[in-house]
Design an enzyme around this catalytic site. Structure first.
Site, mmCIF file in Angstrom:
data_model
loop_
_atom_site.group_PDB
_atom_site.id
_atom_site.type_symbol
_atom_site.label_atom_id
_atom_site.label_comp_id
_atom_site.label_asym_id
_atom_site.label_seq_id
_atom_site.Cartn_x
_atom_site.Cartn_y
_atom_site.Cartn_z
ATOM 1 N N HIS A 146 59.785 38.638 39.313
ATOM 2 C CA HIS A 146 61.495 38.107 40.523
ATOM 3 C C HIS A 146 62.030 39.954 40.415
ATOM 4 O O HIS A 146 62.992 40.566 41.172
ATOM 5 C CB HIS A 146 62.333 36.753 40.288
ATOM 6 C CG HIS A 146 61.364 36.355 40.373
ATOM 7 N ND1 HIS A 146 61.608 34.837 39.871
ATOM 8 C CD2 HIS A 146 60.586 36.211 41.176
ATOM 9 C CE1 HIS A 146 61.018 33.549 40.550
ATOM 10 N NE2 HIS A 146 60.121 34.165 41.862
ATOM 11 N N GLU A 150 35.542 41.512 45.915
ATOM 12 C CA GLU A 150 36.455 42.167 44.474
ATOM 13 C C GLU A 150 36.277 41.798 42.952
ATOM 14 O O GLU A 150 36.507 41.734 42.075
ATOM 15 C CB GLU A 150 38.357 41.100 44.387
ATOM 16 C CG GLU A 150 38.204 40.082 44.838
ATOM 17 C CD GLU A 150 39.070 39.987 44.657
ATOM 18 O OE1 GLU A 150 40.219 39.980 44.278
ATOM 19 O OE2 GLU A 150 39.766 37.918 45.287
ATOM 20 N N ASP A 184 40.661 43.862 41.300
ATOM 21 C CA ASP A 184 39.937 43.215 40.344
ATOM 22 C C ASP A 184 38.624 43.916 40.166
ATOM 23 O O ASP A 184 37.858 43.363 39.260
ATOM 24 C CB ASP A 184 39.619 41.535 41.266
ATOM 25 C CG ASP A 184 41.048 40.856 40.740
ATOM 26 O OD1 ASP A 184 41.099 40.872 39.620
ATOM 27 O OD2 ASP A 184 41.916 40.480 41.630
ATOM 28 N N CYS A 198 41.954 46.466 50.079
ATOM 29 C CA CYS A 198 43.460 45.762 50.046
ATOM 30 C C CYS A 198 44.003 46.168 48.534
ATOM 31 O O CYS A 198 44.511 45.356 48.625
ATOM 32 C CB CYS A 198 43.656 44.677 50.618
ATOM 33 S SG CYS A 198 42.373 43.267 49.571
HETATM 34 C C1 PEP Z 1 42.470 43.047 44.665
HETATM 35 O O1 PEP Z 1 41.631 42.565 43.927
HETATM 36 O O2 PEP Z 1 42.491 44.190 44.844
HETATM 37 C C2 PEP Z 1 43.771 42.189 45.437
HETATM 38 C C3 PEP Z 1 44.135 43.203 46.804
HETATM 39 O O3 PEP Z 1 43.605 41.124 45.316
HETATM 40 P P1 PEP Z 1 44.830 40.772 43.963
HETATM 41 O O4 PEP Z 1 46.095 41.756 43.635
HETATM 42 O O5 PEP Z 1 45.867 39.859 44.839
HETATM 43 O O6 PEP Z 1 44.356 40.411 42.627
HETATM 44 MG MG MG Z 2 42.428 40.184 43.482
#
Ligand code: PEP
Ligand code: MG
Length: 574
Positions: A198, A441, A465, A492
Site C-alpha cells: 500500500h 501468460e 508470468d 501487457c
Molecule cells: C503478466 O503476467 O504479464 C501480467 C500482466 O499479469 P500480472 O502481472 O498481473 O500477473
Molecule cells: Mg500474469
C-alpha cells in the site's frame, strides 16, 4: 568531539515511485511505548474504561482525518486503505474483550489492549496466507496508535517537517504517508515492502519518489546524513561525494526539462517514422489512476487488475454492485478510450485473499486465476454480472487470465452467457455481446495459441508470468496464430515499460503495448524516432544472438541515442 564523516555508500532496493530526491535523512523511530501491567483498584476500573474509550475515539478521529486527506489528494481507492484500520478500531470484539479484561483482571487499559492485540496477532501470524498476515501490519499500526493515545504523547508528527527531508523508516503506514508534509518530505526510503504494498501504491499516486525493500537501511543511515534517493533506479546514496551530488542534481534538473518535453508529445500518436502506428495503453490497479493514464497519453486501459478490488474488500468479497460501480467509473474516466477488465487473478506471489486459503495450499502454481474462478463459480458469477451491467453502457472488454487450455475459455464464455441471460430475465441491462480476450501468460497457452485464437476476440501476452514460467517460449508464434485467426494481439507485461524492450517487441510484430502509465511517454518518444523496418531487422538480429546480455548490448548500441534517457542518478563506481 565531532564524529568523522562516514564514507559514502549505496543501498539498492526497489524503485516504486520515480524521481530524484536530494536531502537529509529523517530516521523515524517507530515509537516503542513501554507497557507495564498495573493493577487498579475496583473503583478505578470505570476510569480505565473511559480512558480506553477516549483513546479509541481519538484514534478514530485521526484515521478519519487521514482518510479525508487521502480522498482529497489521491482519490477514493487510496482513501479505502484507511477503512481497514477504522474497521479494526470499530471491531466490537476488540472493545468488548479489552473492556472485559480491564474489569476481570483489574488492570490498566494499556495492558488490556496489548493482551487482546497479541492474541489477534498470534492468530494472524499462524496463517500461511500473506493477505491475512498483512492485516497484522494494520493491527500493529492501530495498536501503536492506541498506545500512543493512551500515553497522551503526540504521534511523531510528519506534518511538521520543516526542511527537505527523506524519510527513512522500517515501514511507513499509509496514514502517516498521507499526513506527511509533502512540501518538505521529498522522498521515502523504506526498509520493508514490495511493488504492490500500500505504501508503494500511495507514494506513486502522490508522486513522492520512493524506494522500498532497502534491507539494512535503518542501521546504515543516521538522521541528518545526506541522501540521494533515485526512485527510478531504486538506489539510495548515503553521504554521497560532492561530484555525485552535483551530477544527481543535474540529472534531476534534466529530468524535469525532459518530462516537460515528453509530456508535450503525449497526445501525438506513437507512430514510427515510416508510418506504423502502435497503440500504447495503460495497466491499472485502481480507477483513480485513470487520470494519470490519460495524462501520460494512454489510448486506453489494456489491463485493469481486478484483484485490487478484492483486496480492498478483504476479508469480505466485493458485491455485484461494487464490481459494476468500479468498472463503470473506470470506463467513464477513460471515455471514449477502451478499457479491458481482467477477471480475478487472485493467487500468484502478489495477491492473496483468505478465500484462496480454503481452496489451495499453493496458489502460485495451482488453483489461481481462471482455474479458481471455474471452481468457485459463485464468486466468478458475481464479478461477471457486475461487469456485464457496467458493459451495457459501453467501453469495456473482458479478459481472462492464466488460460492453459481451450476448454477454460469455452467454460468461461458459457458462464458469461448464462449471467447475461439471467440479467436480462431479471430486467437488468446487459450488452448483446462483449469482446472477450485471453491472456497468453503460460507456456501451455503459447503452445496452443492457434486453437485459442479461434475462440477469443483478442490476445494479450502477459510476459510477467510467461517469463516466470518459461523462458523458452517463442512469442512470435503467438503473434502468428493471432494474425492467422484475424484477432488483435497486445502485450501487457511490465516488459513493455522498458523502451528498448518495447522497441524489440514492435520489431517482433506487436502493435499494441500496455504498461504502467508513467512509462508511456518514454516509450512513445523512442517509437516516434525509429522505422518499423529497422526494428524488424533488429528483432531478427536479436533472436539470433546467444543470450540476453548480447541482446541488451545490441539494443543499446542501435537505439541508445534516440532514447529519452530521463532522470536516473549516474551509477557511482565503488
Ligand atoms: C503478466 O503476467 O504479464 C501480467 C500482466 O499479469 P500480472 O502481472 O498481473 O500477473
Ligand atoms: Mg500474469
Amino acid at each position: 568531539m565531532r564524529r568523522a564523516p562516514r564514507p559514502p555508500r549505496t543501498l539498492q532496493g526497489l524503485g516504486v515511485s520515480p524521481g530524484i530526491a536530494v536531502g537529509s535523512a529523517l530516521v523515524l523511530e517507530i515509537p516503542r511505548v513501554s507497557i507495564f501491567r498495573v493493577s487498579v483498584e475496583a473503583e478505578r476500573v470505570p476510569h480505565e474504561i473511559s480512558r480506553l474509550r477516549r483513546a479509541l475515539a481519538l484514534c478514530k478521529r485521526q484515521l478519519l482525518e487521514a482518510r479525508t486527506k487521502a480522498l482529497q489528494e489521491a482519490g477514493e481507492g487510496y482513501a479505502r486503505v484507511f477503512d481497514a484500520q477504522v474497521m479494526i478500531l470499530d471491531d466490537s470484539s476488540l472493545v468488548r474483550e479489552t473492556t472485559e479484561s480491564i474489569r476481570r483482571e483489574r488492570v490498566n487499559a494499556e495492558w488490556a489492549v496489548r493482551e487482546v492485540v497479541e492474541r489477534y496477532l498470534k492468530v494472524l501470524s499462524g496463517t500461511q496466507e500473506s493477505g491475512v498476515r498483512e492485516r497484522g501490519g494494520d493491527v500493529e499500526d492501530v495498536h501503536a496508535r492506541i498506545q500512543q493515545a493512551l500515553s497522551g504523547g503526540p504521534r511523531q508528527n510528519l506534518s511538521e517537517a520543516k526542511e527537505d527531508m527523506i524519510i527513512v523508516s522500517r515501514v511507513l503506514s499509509p496514514s502517516d504517508l498521507v499526513l506527511l508534509n509533502r512540501e518538505h518530505v521529498i522522498g521515502l526510503a523504506i526498509e520493508e515492502g514490495g511493488q504492490t504494498s500500500h505504501t508503494a501504491i500511495i507514494a506513486s499516486a502522490l508522486r513522492v519518489p520512493a524506494v522500498v525493500g532497502l534491507k539494512g537501511i535503518l542501521s546504515a543511515v543516521k538522521t541528518g546524513e545526506a541522501l540521494i534517493l533515485d526512485g527510478r533506479r531504486g538506489t539510495v546514496h548515503v553521504e554521497p561525494s560532492t561530484e555525485l551530488r552535483e551530477s544527481c542534481l543535474e540529472s534531476a534538473r534534466q529530468a524535469g526539462v525532459l518530462e516537460g518535453r515528453l509530456l508535450a508529445e503525449r497526445n501525438l500518436p506513437a507512430v514510427t517514422t515510416d508510418g506504423v502506428v502502435i497503440s500504447l495503453l495503460a495497466n491499472l490497479e485502481l480507477p483513480e489512476e485513470a487520470e494519470a493514464a490519460t495524462g501520460s497519453g494512454a489510448e486506453g486501459v489494456g489491463l485493469y487488475r481486478s484483484e485490487f478490488l478484492f483486496l480492498h474488500h478483504s476479508p469480505d468479497l466485493p458485491s455485484e454492485e461494487d464490481h459494476r460501480a468500479t468498472y463503470r467509473s473506470l470506463a467513464e474516466r477513460m471515455s471514449p478510450r477502451p478499457v479491458v477488465i481482467r477477471t480475478l487473478d487472485l493467487g500468484g506471489e502478489k495477491y492473496f485473499h483468505r478465500i484462496l486459503e480454503k481452496e489451495e495450499g499453493n496458489p502460485v502454481m495451482g488453483l489461481r486465476a481462471i482455474r479458481f474462478c471455474l471452481r468457485r463459480t459463485d464468486i466468478f458469477r458475481i464479478q461477471l454480472r457486475g461487469f456485464l451491467r457496467a458493459a451495457a453502457e459501453g467501453g469495456l472488454s473482458l479478459m481472462v487470465p492464466f488460460i492453459t487450455d481451450r476448454e477454460e475459455i469455452l467454460q468461461a464464455r458459457e458462464i458469461l452467457e448464462s449471467c447475461r441471460r439471467e440479467l436480462l430475465a431479471e430486467g437488468l441491462p446487459a450488452p448483446d455481446r462483449v469482446p472477450m480476450g485471453a491472456m497468453i501468460e503460460t507456456p501451455a497457452a503459447a503452445l496452443v495459441a492457434d486453437l485459442l485464437a479461434r475462440e477469443v476476440d483478442f490476445f494479450s501476452i502477459g510476459t510477467n508470468d510467461l517469463i516466470q514460467y518459461s523462458l523458452a517460449v517463442d512469442r512470435g508464434g503467438v503473434v502468428g496464430a493471432a494474425r492467422a485467426a484475424g484477432i488483435r494481439v497486445g502485450l501487457c507485461g511490465e516488459m513493455a515499460a522498458d523502451p528498448l524492450c518495447a522497441a524489440l517487441l514492435v520489431g517482433m510484430g506487436l502493435r499494441e503495448l500496455s504498461m504502467k502509465p508513467s512509462a508511456i511517454p518514454e516509450v512513445k518518444h523512442l517509437l516516434r524516432r525509429v522505422t518499423s523496418g529497422e526494428l524488424r531487422a533488429l528483432a531478427r538480429e536479436a533472436l539470433a544472438l546467444p543470450g540476453s546480455r548480447e541482446i541488451e548490448e545490441l539494443l543499446h548500441r542501435q537505439l541508445a541515442e534516440r532514447l529519452a534517457a530521463g532522470g536516473a542518478c549516474p551509477v557511482e563506481l565503488a
